[in-house]
Write an enzyme that holds these catalytic residues in place. Structure first.
Site, PDB file in Angstrom:
ATOM      1  N   TYR A  67     -12.961   5.088 -13.610  1.00  0.00           N
ATOM      2  CA  TYR A  67     -13.750   4.127 -12.751  1.00  0.00           C
ATOM      3  C   TYR A  67     -14.241   2.485 -13.277  1.00  0.00           C
ATOM      4  CZ  TYR A  67     -14.520   1.789  -9.126  1.00  0.00           C
ATOM      5  OH  TYR A  67     -14.760   0.394  -7.021  1.00  0.00           O
TER       6      TYR A  67
ATOM      7  N   ASP B 287       1.097  -1.075   0.448  1.00  0.00           N
ATOM      8  CA  ASP B 287       0.016  -0.203  -0.053  1.00  0.00           C
ATOM      9  C   ASP B 287       1.360   1.336   0.379  1.00  0.00           C
ATOM     10  OD1 ASP B 287      -3.834  -0.371   0.791  1.00  0.00           O
ATOM     11  OD2 ASP B 287      -2.174   2.406   0.713  1.00  0.00           O
TER      12      ASP B 287
ATOM     13  N   ASN C  72      -6.139  -5.444  -5.714  1.00  0.00           N
ATOM     14  CA  ASN C  72      -7.561  -4.793  -5.152  1.00  0.00           C
ATOM     15  C   ASN C  72      -7.432  -3.338  -4.903  1.00  0.00           C
ATOM     16  OD1 ASN C  72      -9.171  -4.239  -2.496  1.00  0.00           O
ATOM     17  ND2 ASN C  72      -7.517  -4.018  -1.935  1.00  0.00           N
TER      18      ASN C  72
ATOM     19  N   ASP D  70       3.484   3.012  -4.698  1.00  0.00           N
ATOM     20  CA  ASP D  70       2.481   3.592  -5.321  1.00  0.00           C
ATOM     21  C   ASP D  70       2.520   3.292  -6.072  1.00  0.00           C
ATOM     22  OD1 ASP D  70       1.740   5.461  -6.735  1.00  0.00           O
ATOM     23  OD2 ASP D  70       2.188   7.485  -6.738  1.00  0.00           O
TER      24      ASP D  70
ATOM     25  N   LYS E 225     -12.390  -0.089 -14.809  1.00  0.00           N
ATOM     26  CA  LYS E 225     -12.837  -1.414 -14.415  1.00  0.00           C
ATOM     27  C   LYS E 225     -13.005  -2.733 -15.348  1.00  0.00           C
ATOM     28  CE  LYS E 225     -12.330  -0.954  -9.718  1.00  0.00           C
ATOM     29  NZ  LYS E 225     -11.229  -1.894  -8.966  1.00  0.00           N
TER      30      LYS E 225
HETATM   31  N1  LIG Z   1     -16.315  -0.277  -1.800  1.00  0.00           N
HETATM   32  C1  LIG Z   1     -16.777  -0.013  -2.714  1.00  0.00           C
HETATM   33  O1  LIG Z   1     -18.076  -0.732  -2.749  1.00  0.00           O
HETATM   34  C2  LIG Z   1     -16.166  -1.338  -3.932  1.00  0.00           C
HETATM   35  C3  LIG Z   1     -16.434  -1.949  -4.899  1.00  0.00           C
HETATM   36  C4  LIG Z   1     -16.470  -2.352  -5.937  1.00  0.00           C
HETATM   37  C5  LIG Z   1     -15.056  -2.567  -5.915  1.00  0.00           C
HETATM   38  N2  LIG Z   1     -13.962  -1.629  -5.169  1.00  0.00           N
HETATM   39  C6  LIG Z   1     -13.201  -2.060  -5.159  1.00  0.00           C
HETATM   40  O2  LIG Z   1     -12.467  -3.076  -3.902  1.00  0.00           O
HETATM   41  C7  LIG Z   1     -11.143  -1.917  -3.893  1.00  0.00           C
HETATM   42  C8  LIG Z   1     -10.820  -1.638  -3.193  1.00  0.00           C
HETATM   43  O3  LIG Z   1     -11.523  -0.706  -2.599  1.00  0.00           O
HETATM   44  P1  LIG Z   1     -11.842  -0.982  -1.051  1.00  0.00           P
HETATM   45  O4  LIG Z   1     -13.724   0.264  -0.934  1.00  0.00           O
HETATM   46  O5  LIG Z   1     -11.620  -0.705   0.011  1.00  0.00           O
HETATM   47  O6  LIG Z   1     -11.057   1.167  -0.539  1.00  0.00           O
HETATM   48  P2  LIG Z   1      -9.938   1.378   0.719  1.00  0.00           P
HETATM   49  O7  LIG Z   1     -10.386   3.243   0.163  1.00  0.00           O
HETATM   50  O8  LIG Z   1     -10.352   1.242   1.856  1.00  0.00           O
HETATM   51  O9  LIG Z   1      -8.944   1.011   0.024  1.00  0.00           O
HETATM   52  C9  LIG Z   1      -8.219   0.947  -1.155  1.00  0.00           C
HETATM   53  C10 LIG Z   1      -6.358   1.367  -0.761  1.00  0.00           C
HETATM   54  O10 LIG Z   1      -5.992   1.093  -2.135  1.00  0.00           O
HETATM   55  C11 LIG Z   1      -4.469   1.782  -1.341  1.00  0.00           C
HETATM   56  N3  LIG Z   1      -3.904   2.896  -3.025  1.00  0.00           N
HETATM   57  C12 LIG Z   1      -4.907   3.529  -3.614  1.00  0.00           C
HETATM   58  N4  LIG Z   1      -4.410   4.475  -4.515  1.00  0.00           N
HETATM   59  C13 LIG Z   1      -2.979   3.360  -4.516  1.00  0.00           C
HETATM   60  C14 LIG Z   1      -1.712   3.588  -5.032  1.00  0.00           C
HETATM   61  N5  LIG Z   1      -1.795   3.933  -5.693  1.00  0.00           N
HETATM   62  N6  LIG Z   1      -1.004   2.031  -4.836  1.00  0.00           N
HETATM   63  C15 LIG Z   1      -0.557   2.184  -3.620  1.00  0.00           C
HETATM   64  N7  LIG Z   1      -2.155   1.733  -3.001  1.00  0.00           N
HETATM   65  C16 LIG Z   1      -3.140   2.350  -2.966  1.00  0.00           C
HETATM   66  C17 LIG Z   1      -5.411   3.119  -0.590  1.00  0.00           C
HETATM   67  O11 LIG Z   1      -4.367   3.344   0.440  1.00  0.00           O
HETATM   68  C18 LIG Z   1      -6.465   1.758   0.185  1.00  0.00           C
HETATM   69  O12 LIG Z   1      -5.206   1.793   0.995  1.00  0.00           O
HETATM   70  C19 LIG Z   1     -10.778  -1.365  -5.271  1.00  0.00           C
HETATM   71  O13 LIG Z   1     -10.566  -1.425  -6.483  1.00  0.00           O
HETATM   72  C20 LIG Z   1     -11.886  -0.660  -5.305  1.00  0.00           C
HETATM   73  O14 LIG Z   1     -12.379  -0.508  -6.589  1.00  0.00           O
HETATM   74  C21 LIG Z   1     -14.414  -1.762  -3.317  1.00  0.00           C
END
Ligand SMILES: NC(=O)c1ccc[n+]([C@@H]2O[C@H](COP(=O)([O-])OP(=O)(O)OC[C@H]3O[C@@H](n4cnc5c(N)ncnc54)[C@H](O)[C@@H]3O)[C@@H](O)[C@H]2O)c1
Length: 251
Positions: free
Chosen positions: A146, A33, A81, A54, A150
């Site tokens: 997005y 992360d 993820n 990153d 996706k």
């Molecule tokens: N929460 C939802 O409703 C949902 C629904 C469908 C898909 N998703 C997908 O699930 C995944 C996780 O989402 P979440 O809801 O847990 O979000 P979140 O914001 O809680 O966690 C995302 C994590 O990704 C890290 N991150 C972002 N950009 C980064 C980078 N450039 N380098 C390294 N780390 C990075 C962030 O620091 C964070 O810890 C994402 O891909 C999101 O698109 C989420």
């Protein structure tokens, strides 16, 4: 021999839950992360290894796979993820935001899969799970970056699955609707401000409007599906995109 996993975006939300669930199952986890404080805390909690990356930077993907190999000497599971949302109309959509979204949510999964592939291939066993979204299957207005990333991730999943079949590597995507994480909590707060309505009304009237089951999905539900796909029970599942959307897209 204990299995080893890389989970990106594991400092928060879905990634964190996936890392914890895999660790409980005896998997050694690389928590990847860009959030150092939260990532270190998760790694400490699950006795895993934190790598600060990153993922919008190409060289970071190389570094991450190298770091995992140095720490654990193998990579069995890769969970792509990490991701983020940006909402704005197409005309105003910032071009640098587009680049960043594609880098983190499509190019990084490609590069990490590419770099982990030879290690999985030499073991004759590997699992790649890509966290796409319901926006990998349908679109919503104002989410062009997005939705594009996706949708692309589902294409990547299918193409890689075809090549992995001969080597014991499965590649699948998960397509959740709204999951209770900081990413969604931020969206709820934004919508409440924009529409001048309370947050529970945003959840009921906007987020869950099209859902058959009126609930926000818990991160553990996603993590349990990842665990199944990474088990021997999931050996025949590949190239699939698993919808977990409370029935949103059933109509
Ligand atoms: N929460 C939802 O409703 C949902 C629904 C469908 C898909 N998703 C997908 O699930 C995944 C996780 O989402 P979440 O809801 O847990 O979000 P979140 O914001 O809680 O966690 C995302 C994590 O990704 C890290 N991150 C972002 N950009 C980064 C980078 N450039 N380098 C390294 N780390 C990075 C962030 O620091 C964070 O810890 C994402 O891909 C999101 O698109 C989420």
């Amino acid at each position: 021999m204990k299995k080893c996993a890389i989970v990106t975006g594991a400092a928060s939300g879905i990634g964190r839950s996936v890392a914890e669930t895999l660790a409980r199952d005896g998997v050694r986890v690389v928590v990847a992360d860009r959030d150092e404080e939260k990532g270190l805390a998760v790694a400490r909690e699950i006795s895993g290894h934190f790598v600060n990356v990153d993922l919008s930077k190409r060289e970071a993907c190389h570094h991450l796979v190298d770091a995992a190999m140095r720490e654990f000497g193998r990579i069995d599971i890769l969970v792509n993820n990490a991701g983020f949302q940006h909402v704005s109309p197409l005309e105003d959509f910032p071009e640098d935001k587009w680049d960043q979204m594609l880098s983190v949510m499509l190019t990084a999964p490609f590069l990490l899969t590419k770099y982990a592939w030879p290690h999985m291939k030499s073991q004759g066993w590997g699992r790649v799970v890509n966290i796409s979204s319901i926006h990998g299957k349908v679109a919503s207005p104002n989410k062009i970056g997005y939705t594009s990333a996706k949708h692309g991730l589902i294409g990547l999943t299918r193409a890689a699955a075809l090549e992995g079949g001969a080597h014991g590597i499965t590649v699948n995507a998960l397509c959740p609707a709204y999951v209770r994480t900081p990413l969604v909590e931020g969206q709820i707060a934004d919508q409440a401000r924009a529409h001048k309505i309370p947050e529970d009304e945003v959840v009921e009237k906007i987020l869950l409007k099209s859902a058959a089951i009126k609930k926000i999905i818990e991160p553990e539900e996603i993590a349990n599906l990842v665990l199944f796909l990474c088990s021997d029970g999931g050996a025949s599942v590949t190239g699939a995109s698993w919808t977990i959307d409370c029935g949103w897209t059933a109509q």
